[in-house]
Design a protein around this motif. Structure first.
Motif, PDB file in Angstrom:
ATOM      1  N   LEU A 140       0.837  -1.200   0.000  1.00 25.34           N
ATOM      2  CA  LEU A 140       0.000   0.000   0.000  1.00 25.34           C
ATOM      3  C   LEU A 140       0.878   1.258   0.000  1.00 25.34           C
ATOM      4  O   LEU A 140       0.555   2.248  -0.652  1.00 25.34           O
ATOM      5  N   LEU A 141       2.000   1.184   0.689  1.00 22.86           N
ATOM      6  CA  LEU A 141       2.946   2.312   0.659  1.00 22.86           C
ATOM      7  C   LEU A 141       3.488   2.496  -0.752  1.00 22.86           C
ATOM      8  O   LEU A 141       3.650   3.620  -1.230  1.00 22.86           O
ATOM      9  N   GLU A 142       3.762   1.379  -1.439  1.00 25.30           N
ATOM     10  CA  GLU A 142       4.233   1.455  -2.825  1.00 25.30           C
ATOM     11  C   GLU A 142       3.180   2.100  -3.711  1.00 25.30           C
ATOM     12  O   GLU A 142       3.497   2.914  -4.584  1.00 25.30           O
ATOM     13  N   LEU A 143       1.918   1.729  -3.498  1.00 25.75           N
ATOM     14  CA  LEU A 143       0.825   2.349  -4.267  1.00 25.75           C
ATOM     15  C   LEU A 143       0.781   3.847  -4.018  1.00 25.75           C
ATOM     16  O   LEU A 143       0.579   4.630  -4.947  1.00 25.75           O
ATOM     17  N   ALA A 144       0.964   4.244  -2.765  1.00 25.81           N
ATOM     18  CA  ALA A 144       0.933   5.674  -2.422  1.00 25.81           C
ATOM     19  C   ALA A 144       2.029   6.422  -3.175  1.00 25.81           C
ATOM     20  O   ALA A 144       1.800   7.518  -3.703  1.00 25.81           O
ATOM     21  N   VAL A 145       3.205   5.816  -3.250  1.00 26.74           N
ATOM     22  CA  VAL A 145       4.313   6.440  -3.983  1.00 26.74           C
ATOM     23  C   VAL A 145       3.967   6.508  -5.471  1.00 26.74           C
ATOM     24  O   VAL A 145       4.142   7.529  -6.132  1.00 26.74           O
ATOM     25  N   LEU A 146       3.433   5.411  -5.992  1.00 24.27           N
ATOM     26  CA  LEU A 146       3.071   5.323  -7.405  1.00 24.27           C
ATOM     27  C   LEU A 146       2.069   6.408  -7.788  1.00 24.27           C
ATOM     28  O   LEU A 146       2.183   7.050  -8.823  1.00 24.27           O
ATOM     29  N   TYR A 147       1.074   6.626  -6.913  1.00 22.09           N
ATOM     30  CA  TYR A 147       0.049   7.642  -7.185  1.00 22.09           C
ATOM     31  C   TYR A 147       0.490   9.044  -6.778  1.00 22.09           C
ATOM     32  O   TYR A 147      -0.257  10.004  -6.931  1.00 22.09           O
ATOM     33  N   GLY A 148       1.688   9.149  -6.177  1.00 20.62           N
ATOM     34  CA  GLY A 148       2.201  10.460  -5.789  1.00 20.62           C
ATOM     35  C   GLY A 148       1.520  11.061  -4.581  1.00 20.62           C
ATOM     36  O   GLY A 148       1.502  12.279  -4.408  1.00 20.62           O
ATOM     37  N   VAL A 149       0.942  10.223  -3.731  1.00 20.70           N
ATOM     38  CA  VAL A 149       0.252  10.743  -2.547  1.00 20.70           C
ATOM     39  C   VAL A 149       0.957  10.323  -1.257  1.00 20.70           C
ATOM     40  O   VAL A 149       0.411  10.498  -0.170  1.00 20.70           O
ATOM     41  N   ASP A 150       2.160   9.784  -1.372  1.00 16.87           N
ATOM     42  CA  ASP A 150       2.864   9.315  -0.170  1.00 16.87           C
ATOM     43  C   ASP A 150       3.099  10.445   0.832  1.00 16.87           C
ATOM     44  O   ASP A 150       3.044  10.237   2.037  1.00 16.87           O
ATOM     45  N   GLU A 151       3.331  11.668   0.330  1.00 16.86           N
ATOM     46  CA  GLU A 151       3.525  12.813   1.233  1.00 16.86           C
ATOM     47  C   GLU A 151       2.239  13.094   2.022  1.00 16.86           C
ATOM     48  O   GLU A 151       2.292  13.492   3.174  1.00 16.86           O
ATOM     49  N   LEU A 152       1.097  12.891   1.376  1.00 17.47           N
ATOM     50  CA  LEU A 152      -0.186  13.185   2.022  1.00 17.47           C
ATOM     51  C   LEU A 152      -0.558  12.141   3.056  1.00 17.47           C
ATOM     52  O   LEU A 152      -1.269  12.426   4.010  1.00 17.47           O
ATOM     53  N   VAL A 153      -0.097  10.920   2.847  1.00 20.52           N
ATOM     54  CA  VAL A 153      -0.478   9.827   3.740  1.00 20.52           C
ATOM     55  C   VAL A 153       0.221   9.952   5.093  1.00 20.52           C
ATOM     56  O   VAL A 153      -0.308   9.523   6.109  1.00 20.52           O
ATOM     57  N   ASP A 154       1.405  10.561   5.120  1.00 21.13           N
ATOM     58  CA  ASP A 154       2.105  10.864   6.378  1.00 21.13           C
ATOM     59  C   ASP A 154       2.177   9.655   7.301  1.00 21.13           C
ATOM     60  O   ASP A 154       1.620   9.633   8.388  1.00 21.13           O
ATOM     61  N   VAL A 155       2.879   8.637   6.850  1.00 18.67           N
ATOM     62  CA  VAL A 155       2.963   7.385   7.586  1.00 18.67           C
ATOM     63  C   VAL A 155       4.029   7.464   8.664  1.00 18.67           C
ATOM     64  O   VAL A 155       5.140   7.914   8.426  1.00 18.67           O
ATOM     65  N   GLN A 156       3.658   7.029   9.850  1.00 20.13           N
ATOM     66  CA  GLN A 156       4.624   6.902  10.937  1.00 20.13           C
ATOM     67  C   GLN A 156       5.334   5.569  10.754  1.00 20.13           C
ATOM     68  O   GLN A 156       4.724   4.518  10.864  1.00 20.13           O
ATOM     69  N   GLN A 157       6.611   5.617  10.454  1.00 20.87           N
ATOM     70  CA  GLN A 157       7.376   4.388  10.275  1.00 20.87           C
ATOM     71  C   GLN A 157       7.826   3.903  11.652  1.00 20.87           C
ATOM     72  O   GLN A 157       8.175   4.704  12.503  1.00 20.87           O
TER      73      GLN A 157
END
Length: 109
Positions: A88-105
């Motif tokens: 799902l993180l890969e999908l977020a990067v693919l769609y360019g929304v990874d910055e918006l998702v703001d995931v706590q690693q």
């Protein structure tokens, strides 16, 4: 390493909102509605979405997460996401929304 400390700030997070194990197009609108209700009931602090239970999902899961982010912003709540599956993180990067998702690693071992 020292033990984790609990934040005593006024923005202490409420119990996390756990995403369902299956979140595809079929469940998207129901899941979004239930999460939005839970978020609106929370008056202050931080909303934490937890993806640890996600097993079957598609890009709908991202749409739901982004809708929750919007709802949190409208309610002036902090918004965080944690424990998302790697795909799902890969999908977020693919769609360019990874910055918006703001995931706590999780902290690196």
């Amino acid at each position: 390493s020292k033990p984790m400390s609990v934040s005593t700030e006024s923005h202490a997070p409420a119990a996390p909102l756990v995403l369902p194990s299956e979140l595809t197009h079929a469940q998207g609108s129901d899941a979004q509605r239930m999460l939005a209700q839970a978020m609106r009931a929370q008056r202050s602090g931080a909303v934490v979405l937890d993806g640890s239970q996600l097993r079957r999902f598609d890009s709908t899961a991202l749409a739901v997460i982004l809708a929750c982010r919007r709802t949190a912003q409208e309610a002036r709540l902090d918004f965080r996401v944690r424990n998302l599956p790697p795909y799902l993180l890969e999908l977020a990067v693919l769609y360019g929304v990874d910055e918006l998702v703001d995931v706590q690693q999780p902290a690196a071992a």
